[in-house]
Scaffold this motif. Structure first.
Motif, PDB file in Angstrom:
ATOM      1  N   UNK A 150       0.852  -1.195   0.000  1.00 52.20           N
ATOM      2  CA  UNK A 150       0.000   0.000   0.000  1.00 52.20           C
ATOM      3  C   UNK A 150       0.884   1.239   0.000  1.00 52.20           C
ATOM      4  N   UNK A 151       0.637   2.168  -0.924  1.00 57.28           N
ATOM      5  CA  UNK A 151       1.286   3.478  -0.870  1.00 57.28           C
ATOM      6  C   UNK A 151       0.320   4.413  -0.146  1.00 57.28           C
ATOM      7  N   UNK A 152       0.695   4.861   1.041  1.00 55.13           N
ATOM      8  CA  UNK A 152      -0.169   5.711   1.864  1.00 55.13           C
ATOM      9  C   UNK A 152       0.326   7.150   1.810  1.00 55.13           C
ATOM     10  N   UNK A 153      -0.608   8.085   1.937  1.00 51.10           N
ATOM     11  CA  UNK A 153      -0.260   9.513   1.889  1.00 51.10           C
ATOM     12  C   UNK A 153       0.453   9.841   0.579  1.00 51.10           C
ATOM     13  N   UNK A 154       0.044   9.160  -0.481  1.00 50.15           N
ATOM     14  CA  UNK A 154       0.767   9.222  -1.753  1.00 50.15           C
ATOM     15  C   UNK A 154       0.669  10.616  -2.363  1.00 50.15           C
ATOM     16  N   UNK A 155       1.826  11.179  -2.662  1.00 51.84           N
ATOM     17  CA  UNK A 155       1.869  12.456  -3.360  1.00 51.84           C
ATOM     18  C   UNK A 155       2.891  12.374  -4.470  1.00 51.84           C
ATOM     19  N   UNK A 172       5.674   1.784 -14.575  1.00 53.68           N
ATOM     20  CA  UNK A 172       4.312   1.266 -14.774  1.00 53.68           C
ATOM     21  C   UNK A 172       4.219  -0.184 -14.317  1.00 53.68           C
ATOM     22  N   UNK A 173       5.215  -0.991 -14.661  1.00 57.83           N
ATOM     23  CA  UNK A 173       5.225  -2.390 -14.218  1.00 57.83           C
ATOM     24  C   UNK A 173       5.320  -2.474 -12.704  1.00 57.83           C
ATOM     25  N   UNK A 174       6.134  -1.595 -12.102  1.00 62.97           N
ATOM     26  CA  UNK A 174       6.269  -1.607 -10.646  1.00 62.97           C
ATOM     27  C   UNK A 174       4.953  -1.238  -9.976  1.00 62.97           C
ATOM     28  N   UNK A 175       4.259  -0.240 -10.502  1.00 65.06           N
ATOM     29  CA  UNK A 175       2.994   0.182  -9.905  1.00 65.06           C
ATOM     30  C   UNK A 175       1.924  -0.906  -9.990  1.00 65.06           C
ATOM     31  N   UNK A 176       2.033  -1.789 -10.963  1.00 60.28           N
ATOM     32  CA  UNK A 176       1.063  -2.889 -11.052  1.00 60.28           C
ATOM     33  C   UNK A 176       1.256  -3.900  -9.927  1.00 60.28           C
ATOM     34  N   UNK A 177       2.376  -3.803  -9.215  1.00 57.42           N
ATOM     35  CA  UNK A 177       2.610  -4.658  -8.046  1.00 57.42           C
ATOM     36  C   UNK A 177       1.953  -4.092  -6.787  1.00 57.42           C
ATOM     37  N   UNK A 178       1.469  -2.872  -6.857  1.00 59.04           N
ATOM     38  CA  UNK A 178       0.897  -2.197  -5.697  1.00 59.04           C
ATOM     39  C   UNK A 178      -0.567  -2.592  -5.542  1.00 59.04           C
ATOM     40  N   UNK A 179      -0.936  -2.967  -4.324  1.00 52.75           N
ATOM     41  CA  UNK A 179      -2.324  -3.348  -4.072  1.00 52.75           C
ATOM     42  C   UNK A 179      -3.244  -2.143  -4.115  1.00 52.75           C
ATOM     43  N   UNK A 180      -2.802  -1.037  -3.500  1.00 49.36           N
ATOM     44  CA  UNK A 180      -3.649   0.161  -3.505  1.00 49.36           C
ATOM     45  C   UNK A 180      -2.792   1.399  -3.251  1.00 49.36           C
ATOM     46  N   UNK A 181      -3.267   2.527  -3.776  1.00 46.52           N
ATOM     47  CA  UNK A 181      -2.598   3.811  -3.610  1.00 46.52           C
ATOM     48  C   UNK A 181      -3.580   4.778  -2.954  1.00 46.52           C
ATOM     49  N   UNK A 182      -3.269   5.194  -1.738  1.00 49.62           N
ATOM     50  CA  UNK A 182      -4.103   6.160  -1.000  1.00 49.62           C
ATOM     51  C   UNK A 182      -3.527   7.546  -1.248  1.00 49.62           C
ATOM     52  N   UNK A 183      -4.072   8.255  -2.241  1.00 47.41           N
ATOM     53  CA  UNK A 183      -3.513   9.540  -2.662  1.00 47.41           C
ATOM     54  C   UNK A 183      -3.937  10.661  -1.728  1.00 47.41           C
ATOM     55  N   UNK A 204      -8.629   8.620  -3.084  1.00 50.05           N
ATOM     56  CA  UNK A 204      -8.179   9.869  -2.482  1.00 50.05           C
ATOM     57  C   UNK A 204      -8.563   9.850  -1.007  1.00 50.05           C
ATOM     58  N   UNK A 205      -7.552   9.829  -0.135  1.00 56.01           N
ATOM     59  CA  UNK A 205      -7.781   9.697   1.313  1.00 56.01           C
ATOM     60  C   UNK A 205      -7.383  10.936   2.099  1.00 56.01           C
ATOM     61  N   UNK A 206      -6.802  11.946   1.437  1.00 56.49           N
ATOM     62  CA  UNK A 206      -6.343  13.122   2.173  1.00 56.49           C
ATOM     63  C   UNK A 206      -4.952  12.918   2.733  1.00 56.49           C
ATOM     64  N   UNK A 207      -4.517  13.877   3.522  1.00 57.91           N
ATOM     65  CA  UNK A 207      -3.148  13.904   4.036  1.00 57.91           C
ATOM     66  C   UNK A 207      -3.101  13.420   5.478  1.00 57.91           C
ATOM     67  N   UNK A 208      -2.272  12.413   5.736  1.00 57.84           N
ATOM     68  CA  UNK A 208      -2.131  11.875   7.089  1.00 57.84           C
ATOM     69  C   UNK A 208      -1.678  12.940   8.083  1.00 57.84           C
ATOM     70  N   UNK A 209      -0.962  13.946   7.602  1.00 55.94           N
ATOM     71  CA  UNK A 209      -0.418  14.949   8.513  1.00 55.94           C
ATOM     72  C   UNK A 209      -1.512  15.763   9.191  1.00 55.94           C
ATOM     73  N   UNK A 412      -9.547   6.465   6.859  1.00 60.54           N
ATOM     74  CA  UNK A 412      -9.735   5.977   5.490  1.00 60.54           C
ATOM     75  C   UNK A 412      -8.641   4.993   5.101  1.00 60.54           C
ATOM     76  N   UNK A 413      -7.394   5.312   5.478  1.00 60.94           N
ATOM     77  CA  UNK A 413      -6.288   4.406   5.154  1.00 60.94           C
ATOM     78  C   UNK A 413      -6.418   3.102   5.923  1.00 60.94           C
ATOM     79  N   UNK A 414      -6.868   3.175   7.171  1.00 67.05           N
ATOM     80  CA  UNK A 414      -7.015   1.952   7.964  1.00 67.05           C
ATOM     81  C   UNK A 414      -8.071   1.015   7.370  1.00 67.05           C
TER      82      UNK A 414
END
Length: 423
Positions: A150-155, A172-183, A204-209, A412-414
């Protein structure tokens, strides 16, 4: 396949150069000389099988990850928690925040043998990458070992997008290995799509900060320091400054002191290896200087206080009337504006804020922040705010409102984490 072979060849080719750079930085900051084995996947950490693994490259990402790491430990108390970083300052920040409650090592270089050794030692149940760290060999290995990623807080800034686009097919091939991207935002999600992520991978989950805690201890420490140097003194802070903008800040403070002779500047360089150089610059301009390491807190006569420590910005933000966030007068792209906003402080930034463009723009739109174009404007705005309590109060309240209105990203990320672990 050819591009991946070329990538691995380049990684092996440049690794000696990277090691030389670490040696050079170690001359100025000793912690770069230790724990080198970890950068090749060698370490001794017992009982990590089935761990929840969070990677946060340095201090800023560790701070962003703090509420998520705590939520993971609360929701899955039986699972070991592993937090990896790249820099010694990031590693030290992990220790400050979590102590012995988490395991912490450096992330290995993206070399096939190092990544394999790291995953064999840790055997994580889940991998969470905070913000923007796309390492093809690591991502491919996670998929091969069946580790949800999971890429969390993705920017993704415009500059990073252009950089990754140079090897777009591999990314692109690497990103296909990602289960989910929380932007963090719709803009970030759109840029990940341009890199090759599928719409089904993106939320789109917003900013963890925005969910970071504001410790009561930091507020109390800020109040105590303010009492030590005089509660009536006008005080401003320049935080996370870089080479090329400290002189602008110091000249701005000279301008402020011409009108407000008792004004105090708190200056916090971004990188520890520059603490001494900044202190020397301050002294060369004739300021009455004190430092965190040498004096603890400013005195009544201190004109400029150098914060040569890590992990203490919140208490100093709490003690100031106005905050300037560095990395924005030079083309670094700016740093985190949320800490002063969370404390209800008016925020000043320079023209370069592309690292946090949407958050910064929200502050500007809601009048919680003000943009300055150079050091002269910085001095003018600091002076204006220090002389206008009503304006400071209005901007501070607006900044705090922006911060409060955006909270909730951790929840949202949880939900995504729970879903991935159930699968």
């Amino acid at each position: 396949m050819l591009l991946r072979l070329l990538y691995n060849f380049a990684m092996y080719l440049f690794t000696p150069l990277v090691m030389l750079r670490l040696m050079a930085r170690g001359m100025r900051y000793g912690d770069y000389h230790v724990r080198w084995r970890e950068r090749f996947g060698r370490f001794r950490e017992p009982r990590l099988a089935g761990c929840l693994w969070v990677h946060a490259v340095s201090v800023g990402e560790v701070n962003a990850a703090e509420p998520l790491v705590k939520a993971l430990m609360e929701a899955y108390p039986q699972a070991p928690m592993l937090v990896t970083t790249v820099t010694p300052t990031g590693s030290e920040r992990v220790r400050q925040l979590f102590g012995d409650s988490v395991h912490s090592v450096y992330l290995p270089y993206d070399l096939p043998f190092a990544v394999k050794r790291f995953l064999r030692s840790t055997r994580p149940r889940l991998a969470v990458i905070v913000e923007t760290e796309i390492w093809p060999n690591l991502y491919f290995a996670c998929r091969r070992h069946g580790i949800p990623l999971l890429i969390a807080n993705a920017r993704l800034s415009e500059r990073s997008l252009r950089g990754y686009a140079r090897m777009s097919s591999l990314v692109k091939r690497a990103l296909r290995c990602v289960s989910h991207i929380a932007a963090q935002s719709r803009t970030d999600a759109a840029r990940y799509r341009l890199l090759g992520a599928e719409p089904s991978q993106l939320t789109v989950c917003g900013n963890l900060k925005f969910d970071m805690p504001v410790p009561q201890a930091a507020l109390e420490a800020g109040t105590a320091m303010r009492e030590a140097w005089g509660t009536g003194r006008p005080v401003w802070i320049a935080a996370s400054t870089h080479e090329g903008e400290e002189m602008c800040v110091l000249e701005a403070h000279l301008d402020v002191m011409r009108r407000l002779p008792d004004a105090l500047l708190l200056i916090a360089p971004r990188h520890p290896e520059r603490f001494k150089a900044v202190e020397a610059s301050v002294r060369s301009l004739g300021f009455q200087v004190a430092t965190r390491s040498g004096d603890g807190v400013p005195s009544h006569t201190t004109q400029c206080f150098v914060i040569d420590s890590m992990g203490e910005l919140l208490r100093f933000f709490a003690s100031a009337d106005v905050a300037f966030v560095g990395g924005s007068l030079v083309s670094i792209g700016g740093h985190n504006v949320l800490e002063p906003a969370a404390l209800g402080k008016p925020v000043l930034v320079g023209p370069y804020t592309f690292n946090f463009e949407e958050i910064t723009q929200a502050l500007l739109d809601e009048e919680g922040g003000q943009r300055v174009n150079d050091g002269d404007e910085l001095g003018e705005q600091v002076l204006s705010l220090l002389r206008d309590p009503a304006r400071r109060r209005h901007m501070g309240e607006a900044a705090r409102h922006v911060f409060d209105s955006e909270r909730g990203s951790v929840g949202k990320v949880m939900k995504l984490v729970d879903s991935l672990l159930q699968e």
